[in-house]
Write a protein that holds these residues in place. Structure first.
Motif, PDB file in Angstrom:
ATOM      1  N   VAL A 297       0.861  -1.189   0.000  1.00  0.00           N
ATOM      2  CA  VAL A 297       0.000   0.000   0.000  1.00  0.00           C
ATOM      3  C   VAL A 297       0.896   1.237   0.000  1.00  0.00           C
ATOM      4  CG1 VAL A 297      -1.736   1.305   1.274  1.00  0.00           C
ATOM      5  CG2 VAL A 297      -1.826  -1.199   1.246  1.00  0.00           C
ATOM      6  N   HIS A 298       0.817   2.020  -1.074  1.00  0.00           N
ATOM      7  CA  HIS A 298       1.628   3.239  -1.169  1.00  0.00           C
ATOM      8  C   HIS A 298       0.890   4.353  -0.430  1.00  0.00           C
ATOM      9  CE1 HIS A 298       4.600   1.629  -4.021  1.00  0.00           C
ATOM     10  NE2 HIS A 298       3.587   0.855  -4.378  1.00  0.00           N
ATOM     11  N   SER A 299       1.198   4.471   0.833  1.00  0.00           N
ATOM     12  CA  SER A 299       0.415   5.342   1.710  1.00  0.00           C
ATOM     13  C   SER A 299       0.705   6.815   1.445  1.00  0.00           C
ATOM     14  CB  SER A 299       0.742   5.038   3.168  1.00  0.00           C
ATOM     15  OG  SER A 299       0.655   3.664   3.420  1.00  0.00           O
ATOM     16  N   LYS A 300      -0.373   7.564   1.358  1.00  0.00           N
ATOM     17  CA  LYS A 300      -0.245   9.016   1.369  1.00  0.00           C
ATOM     18  C   LYS A 300      -0.129   9.476   2.824  1.00  0.00           C
ATOM     19  CE  LYS A 300      -2.832  13.178   0.139  1.00  0.00           C
ATOM     20  NZ  LYS A 300      -4.134  13.667  -0.367  1.00  0.00           N
ATOM     21  N   VAL A 301      -0.972   8.890   3.661  1.00  0.00           N
ATOM     22  CA  VAL A 301      -0.958   9.160   5.102  1.00  0.00           C
ATOM     23  C   VAL A 301      -1.106   7.824   5.814  1.00  0.00           C
ATOM     24  CG1 VAL A 301      -2.025  10.440   6.997  1.00  0.00           C
ATOM     25  CG2 VAL A 301      -2.191  11.318   4.668  1.00  0.00           C
ATOM     26  N   SER A 302      -0.489   7.681   6.947  1.00  0.00           N
ATOM     27  CA  SER A 302      -0.669   6.451   7.736  1.00  0.00           C
ATOM     28  C   SER A 302      -0.469   6.782   9.207  1.00  0.00           C
ATOM     29  CB  SER A 302       0.315   5.374   7.281  1.00  0.00           C
ATOM     30  OG  SER A 302       1.631   5.863   7.350  1.00  0.00           O
ATOM     31  N   GLY A 303      -0.805   5.809  10.034  1.00  0.00           N
ATOM     32  CA  GLY A 303      -0.660   6.076  11.458  1.00  0.00           C
ATOM     33  C   GLY A 303      -1.232   4.994  12.331  1.00  0.00           C
ATOM     34  N   VAL A 304      -1.527   5.387  13.568  1.00  0.00           N
ATOM     35  CA  VAL A 304      -1.971   4.455  14.599  1.00  0.00           C
ATOM     36  C   VAL A 304      -3.133   5.092  15.354  1.00  0.00           C
ATOM     37  CG1 VAL A 304      -1.314   3.363  16.786  1.00  0.00           C
ATOM     38  CG2 VAL A 304       0.291   3.365  14.857  1.00  0.00           C
ATOM     39  N   ILE A 305      -4.097   4.247  15.726  1.00  0.00           N
ATOM     40  CA  ILE A 305      -5.191   4.701  16.601  1.00  0.00           C
ATOM     41  C   ILE A 305      -5.085   3.957  17.929  1.00  0.00           C
ATOM     42  CG2 ILE A 305      -7.683   4.872  16.927  1.00  0.00           C
ATOM     43  CD1 ILE A 305      -7.969   4.680  13.884  1.00  0.00           C
ATOM     44  N   HIS A 306      -5.169   4.674  19.013  1.00  0.00           N
ATOM     45  CA  HIS A 306      -5.377   4.082  20.335  1.00  0.00           C
ATOM     46  C   HIS A 306      -6.826   4.334  20.699  1.00  0.00           C
ATOM     47  CE1 HIS A 306      -0.864   4.240  21.629  1.00  0.00           C
ATOM     48  NE2 HIS A 306      -1.132   3.307  20.737  1.00  0.00           N
ATOM     49  N   THR A 307      -7.591   3.279  20.887  1.00  0.00           N
ATOM     50  CA  THR A 307      -9.019   3.498  21.172  1.00  0.00           C
ATOM     51  C   THR A 307      -9.253   3.968  22.601  1.00  0.00           C
ATOM     52  OG1 THR A 307      -9.362   1.175  21.747  1.00  0.00           O
ATOM     53  CG2 THR A 307      -9.734   1.802  19.448  1.00  0.00           C
ATOM     54  N   VAL A 308      -8.186   4.087  23.368  1.00  0.00           N
ATOM     55  CA  VAL A 308      -8.248   4.704  24.691  1.00  0.00           C
ATOM     56  C   VAL A 308      -7.070   5.670  24.803  1.00  0.00           C
ATOM     57  CG1 VAL A 308      -7.905   4.277  27.158  1.00  0.00           C
ATOM     58  CG2 VAL A 308      -9.432   2.814  25.853  1.00  0.00           C
ATOM     59  N   ASP A 309      -7.324   6.827  25.401  1.00  0.00           N
ATOM     60  CA  ASP A 309      -6.240   7.787  25.642  1.00  0.00           C
ATOM     61  C   ASP A 309      -5.410   7.269  26.817  1.00  0.00           C
ATOM     62  OD1 ASP A 309      -4.548   9.859  26.055  1.00  0.00           O
ATOM     63  OD2 ASP A 309      -6.094  11.351  26.534  1.00  0.00           O
ATOM     64  N   VAL A 310      -4.221   6.741  26.519  1.00  0.00           N
ATOM     65  CA  VAL A 310      -3.423   6.096  27.571  1.00  0.00           C
ATOM     66  C   VAL A 310      -2.942   7.103  28.616  1.00  0.00           C
ATOM     67  CG1 VAL A 310      -2.660   4.207  26.087  1.00  0.00           C
ATOM     68  CG2 VAL A 310      -1.328   6.319  26.177  1.00  0.00           C
ATOM     69  N   SER A 311      -3.011   8.391  28.303  1.00  0.00           N
ATOM     70  CA  SER A 311      -2.607   9.391  29.298  1.00  0.00           C
ATOM     71  C   SER A 311      -3.635   9.516  30.410  1.00  0.00           C
ATOM     72  CB  SER A 311      -2.414  10.753  28.632  1.00  0.00           C
ATOM     73  OG  SER A 311      -3.674  11.309  28.264  1.00  0.00           O
ATOM     74  N   GLY A 312      -4.859   9.060  30.146  1.00  0.00           N
ATOM     75  CA  GLY A 312      -5.922   9.175  31.140  1.00  0.00           C
ATOM     76  C   GLY A 312      -6.521  10.565  31.228  1.00  0.00           C
ATOM     77  N   GLU A 313      -6.060  11.502  30.395  1.00  0.00           N
ATOM     78  CA  GLU A 313      -6.552  12.880  30.482  1.00  0.00           C
ATOM     79  C   GLU A 313      -7.901  13.070  29.800  1.00  0.00           C
ATOM     80  OE1 GLU A 313      -3.516  15.210  28.725  1.00  0.00           O
ATOM     81  OE2 GLU A 313      -2.037  14.829  30.314  1.00  0.00           O
ATOM     82  N   ASN A 314      -8.217  12.176  28.867  1.00  0.00           N
ATOM     83  CA  ASN A 314      -9.442  12.353  28.091  1.00  0.00           C
ATOM     84  C   ASN A 314     -10.255  11.061  28.094  1.00  0.00           C
ATOM     85  OD1 ASN A 314      -8.830  15.104  26.721  1.00  0.00           O
ATOM     86  ND2 ASN A 314      -6.983  13.883  26.376  1.00  0.00           N
ATOM     87  N   PRO A 315     -10.989  10.815  29.181  1.00  0.00           N
ATOM     88  CA  PRO A 315     -11.790   9.592  29.218  1.00  0.00           C
ATOM     89  C   PRO A 315     -12.876   9.620  28.145  1.00  0.00           C
ATOM     90  CG  PRO A 315     -12.343  11.053  31.052  1.00  0.00           C
ATOM     91  CD  PRO A 315     -11.135  11.627  30.406  1.00  0.00           C
ATOM     92  N   ASP A 316     -13.242   8.425  27.694  1.00  0.00           N
ATOM     93  CA  ASP A 316     -14.268   8.283  26.658  1.00  0.00           C
ATOM     94  C   ASP A 316     -13.849   8.930  25.344  1.00  0.00           C
ATOM     95  OD1 ASP A 316     -16.581   6.895  26.237  1.00  0.00           O
ATOM     96  OD2 ASP A 316     -17.871   8.644  26.442  1.00  0.00           O
ATOM     97  N   SER A 317     -12.538   8.967  25.118  1.00  0.00           N
ATOM     98  CA  SER A 317     -12.013   9.513  23.867  1.00  0.00           C
ATOM     99  C   SER A 317     -10.963   8.562  23.309  1.00  0.00           C
ATOM    100  CB  SER A 317     -11.363  10.881  24.089  1.00  0.00           C
ATOM    101  OG  SER A 317     -12.281  11.777  24.664  1.00  0.00           O
ATOM    102  N   LEU A 318     -10.686   8.707  22.039  1.00  0.00           N
ATOM    103  CA  LEU A 318      -9.591   7.942  21.436  1.00  0.00           C
ATOM    104  C   LEU A 318      -8.589   8.912  20.813  1.00  0.00           C
ATOM    105  CD1 LEU A 318     -10.190   8.112  18.208  1.00  0.00           C
ATOM    106  CD2 LEU A 318     -11.679   6.169  18.639  1.00  0.00           C
TER     107      LEU A 318
END
Length: 853
Positions: A297-318
């Motif tokens: 896949v010749h990516s124009k954009v790529s990345g990673v999603i964390h379905t939980v904010d591991v910092s704990g600062e934003n509950p119910d957010s990803l």
């Protein structure tokens, strides 16, 4: 194992003793089959309960459980073949296959037959064989096949069977074990051990059969010219992530794929991989590597999603991390990246955008490999994702999190044409944060209105939230929303197909040992049963949160509780080899693939799990009893009574014990008041209710009359053969009923006991005197009525097959009474169903009739 195989082989030639048919013996085997069926389901339920991670057990529990399952299934196969005159001998082979897989898991070693493929297309990969295709390929196949989300195209999996062939061809197995042993004994360090093993693998020769599979796959496709070669180790992205430990090679030209394949194999023994497996106490489990070859896949954009904010600062957010080009910028931390924090509820508001001043982009190099390029001044400050991109990625991320029941770390890409793909998804392990203590959670939850508290029984613990969707019939299922909370009166098995879409399940009736409960645990859906009044108090579209562990149902979305559940530290036992082994066994035992008896896959060969075996055997055993009247005529020494009644059925009754008043033996006369069988008594009370059984002739129009007059002898003989009289085989709690009424046939097999787990009704209806259209209308009318009584109904032309399971004794009795009235109501109804509109009118008439009774 050898003894078992020989034993099963000999069993195939063991002829049943039915030369002189003993009807009582057939039912004795049938009853044993039902008892064994129940015990198997109890074992599956127990295993499912332990898979929640809150119980401690040892390896012996698992070994004993597999042995008992084997014994029970073997008896069930024998009992079915006795009843059916050895019609299902192929089940012995299926049993061998399934038990062998379980024993292989218990040994912690991979064992493949000669027929095992060395390569499979990723979109056709067997989802129930992660030991063959590896954890990462298994996850991608699930994402593609079950969730219908896009992954990179043209994927081929070189299986762990190929890995074994590679080791055998190069005589590497003993050398690897010797090196690992010396490392474990402290005679060498991990770097030296790793270097030696990887050298041997890279110097090895790929067997021709593997090379041929790769060449054929690549040559058949004109495009692409470049490939991605990825690891898919046994266990990778499963219970453990192995994140970043194994090799991935990108932009690989076809001629370099064989070398890339060996590089990925060798990464199984990198120093990091060795230390990781030792730390996770996995050295006793066999290491094996499958390899995925996919279109680059010749990516124009790529990345990673964390379905939980591991910092704990934003509950119910990803959190979404993104950069230009290939994903190594993000996963290997080569540059600063954009960061988007997004709410996990629609419309997915973006809480924060952090657009970094990016400097590099990683792209495919000209011939092979990758290269870093400096970004232009313009692109450095540009956001990598639009709001449309973010919404799309969030929707997919929530789908994956809900399906896998853990916070997910998802690698994704957007190609040069703007198409989205998921590259992989694995469990995101998050340390429990201090602010998420149980005390804090309790306080935070107090602000939400409680709808139910301390009610119901926990089938699978956990927390789920969504809109209420009440389901009472097949037609409701099509509109079930993704992530909805299933609210139902009964835990009917036909609800199984929407379980994967549900965030939680609430049922008023049911038990932890039912089929639906098993499937709910398989998909880890929080489930409460026994919540009386749920269908009345909860309204469609209402947002609720179900805390199945605490048996509380809140109004609204309790985001603090949802976050706590996702990030809570797993029970320590979940990291043990025994727990991982249980999860692997459970995946081979509990899944139910054989749902539709009319499917061409509903065969002994189609059985892929213990649950499939049980489902198939029970279904076929009941079907075999359809020929019971014929068998009875061949039997001898059986005393059959004729029921004396004003209803002219001529019903003959065979009592297996406790079904009739003992004084009947002295008088020789059997009347309705002498019936002691709970199910027959219930059915008869409905059938004999005032107005149900009319002896008045039905008026026949010209078409109906001609249809009955022109019915061929073969059609008539199929229903009204002299050998097919009306018969009920009963005991105190059991009934098998055959009713031939004119040209149509009713069969009911049922059991009614105080313990709801034993209870079921199997109903079958077919035939009629009129043309196909009218007979089909009557079948549709019957199926509609049964569906509203929570039967799972299968309808095909004039054939209706319906089932209901595990209801309480009173509910079962009410349904049998209804069936009695339905049999009487529809007895000659096909003649009167002259148009489709008549179906609706007669359904309404039946309910008015029911209301009066």
């Amino acid at each position: 194992m050898v003894f078992r195989v020989v034993q099963n082989f000999l069993n195939r030639f063991k002829k049943p003793k039915i030369v002189s048919i003993d009807i009582a013996q057939i039912f004795e085997h049938f009853q044993k089959l039902l008892q064994n069926n129940q015990r198997v389901m109890e074992l599956i339920a127990d295993l499912g309960e332990k898979s929640g991670g809150e119980y401690v057990f040892d390896r012996k529990y698992l070994v004993d459980m597999v042995e008992e399952l084997h014994s029970l299934l073997l008896h069930m196969v024998q009992e079915l073949n006795f009843i059916s005159s050895n019609k299902y001998l192929a089940l012995y082979t299926s049993l061998d296959r399934i038990i062998t897989q379980l024993e292989t898991e218990l040994r912690g070693r991979l064992s493949f037959g000669q027929e095992t493929p060395i390569a499979v297309a990723l979109d056709k990969a067997p989802l129930d064989r992660p030991e063959l295709i590896g954890g990462k390929a298994n996850t991608l196949a699930i994402i593609y096949c079950n969730l219908k989300l896009p992954i990179p195209p043209n994927g081929l999996v070189i299986t762990t069977r190929a890995y074994q062939l590679f080791l055998e061809a190069n005589a590497l197995e003993d050398r690897i074990y010797a090196l690992l042993e010396s490392w474990v004994n402290g005679e060498r360090d991990e770097h030296s051990t790793s270097r030696q093993i990887r050298y041997h693998i890279l110097a090895g020769i790929i067997p021709k059969e593997i090379s041929k599979e790769i060449e054929q796959w690549v040559d058949k496709r004109d495009l692409p010219k470049r490939w991605a070669v990825r690891s898919s180790a046994y266990g990778e992205n499963g219970e453990l992530s192995f994140a970043g430990i194994h090799e991935t090679m990108l932009n690989v030209p076809p001629k370099e794929i064989p070398y890339a394949y060996k590089r990925v194999l060798a990464s199984l023994y990198s120093p990091e991989a060795l230390v990781y497996r030792r730390k996770m106490n996995m050295l006793s489990e066999e290491a094996a590597m499958a390899v995925i070859i996919q279109e680059m896949v010749h990516s124009k954009v790529s990345g990673v999603i964390h379905t939980v904010d591991v910092s704990g600062e934003n509950p119910d957010s990803l959190v979404i991390y993104a950069s230009w080009g290939l994903g190594r910028t993000v996963v290997e931390g080569r540059d600063v990246v954009d960061r988007f924090i997004v709410e996990k509820v629609a419309p997915y508001n973006i809480l924060k955008k952090e657009i970094a001043t990016k400097t590099i982009s990683i792209k495919p190099a000209g011939i092979s490999g990758e290269k870093e390029e400096m970004l232009t001044e313009e692109n450095r400050e540009l956001p990598t994702l639009s709001e449309k991109d973010i919404v799309q990625l969030v929707k997919w991320a929530l789908t994956l999190e809900r399906y896998f029941k853990y916070p997910q770390e998802i690698e994704w890409a957007i190609d040069q044409n703007g198409e989205y793909v998921i590259l992989q998804s694995r469990r995101l392990v998050i340390p429990r944060e201090k602010e998420f203590s149980q005390q804090n959670i309790t306080t935070l939850c107090d602000q939400y209105p409680i709808l139910f508290k301390d009610v119901g029984m926990v089938v699978h613990s956990g927390v789920g939230s969504g809109v209420v969707a009440k389901i009472s019939s097949d037609s409701d299922m099509e509109n079930f929303p993704e992530g909805g909370v299933l609210v139902t009166k009964f835990t009917a098995p036909w609800l199984a197909r929407i379980v994967p879409k549900a965030s939680a399940i609430i049922a008023e009736r049911g038990s932890a040992a039912g089929h639906l409960a098993t499937i709910a645990r398989e998909f880890r859906v929080p489930t409460l049963v026994g919540v009386e009044g749920a269908t009345e108090r909860l309204q469609n579209g209402q947002v609720i949160t179900v805390d199945a562990k605490s048996r509380i149902i809140y109004s609204g979305r309790v985001k603090e509780l949802l976050s706590y559940e996702l990030v809570a530290e797993p029970f320590p036992f979940e990291d043990t080899p025994e727990f991982r082994l249980l999860r692997r066994l459970y995946r081979r035992i509990a899944p139910l693939h054989l749902i539709d008896p009319s499917s061409p896959d509903f065969t002994p060969e189609g059985c892929r799990s213990v649950h499939d075996m049980v489902r198939f055997i029970h279904e076929k055993a009941v079907e075999e009893l359809i020929n019971l009247p014929k068998l009875l005529q061949k039997s001898s020494g059986v005393h059959v009574y004729t029921l004396e009644s004003e209803i002219p059925l001529g019903l003959k009754i065979l009592d297996l014990g406790g079904g009739i008043d003992p004084r009947v033996i002295e008088t020789g006369r059997l009347r309705p008041q002498d019936i002691r069988s709970v199910p027959l008594k219930a059915l008869w009370s409905g059938l004999s209710a005032p107005g149900v059984w009319s002896t008045e002739p039905v008026s026949v129009d010209f078409t109906g009359m001609m249809s009955s007059l022109t019915k061929t002898p073969s059609e008539a003989s199929a229903i009204t053969s002299p050998t097919q009289f009306n018969l009920a085989v009963i005991s105190q709690t059991y009934m098998n009923l055959h009713l031939h009424l004119g040209y149509h046939f009713n069969m009911i097999d049922t059991r009614v006991e105080p313990d709801s787990y034993h209870n079921y009704i199997y109903f079958r209806f077919v035939g009629g005197v009129t043309d196909n259209a009218r007979r089909s209308r009557r079948a549709k009318l019957i199926s509609t009525i049964l569906s509203r009584y929570h039967f799972k109904v299968d309808l095909k032309e004039d054939l209706v097959v319906a089932r209901v399971l595990h209801l309480g004794e009173e509910d079962m009795i009410r349904r049998l009474q209804m069936l009695g009235r339905l049999i009487g109501f529809t007895r000659q109804l096909d003649i009167q169903l002259q148009s489709d509109e008549d179906i609706t009118n007669f359904i309404k008439a039946f309910y008015e009739f029911e209301y009066c009774h």
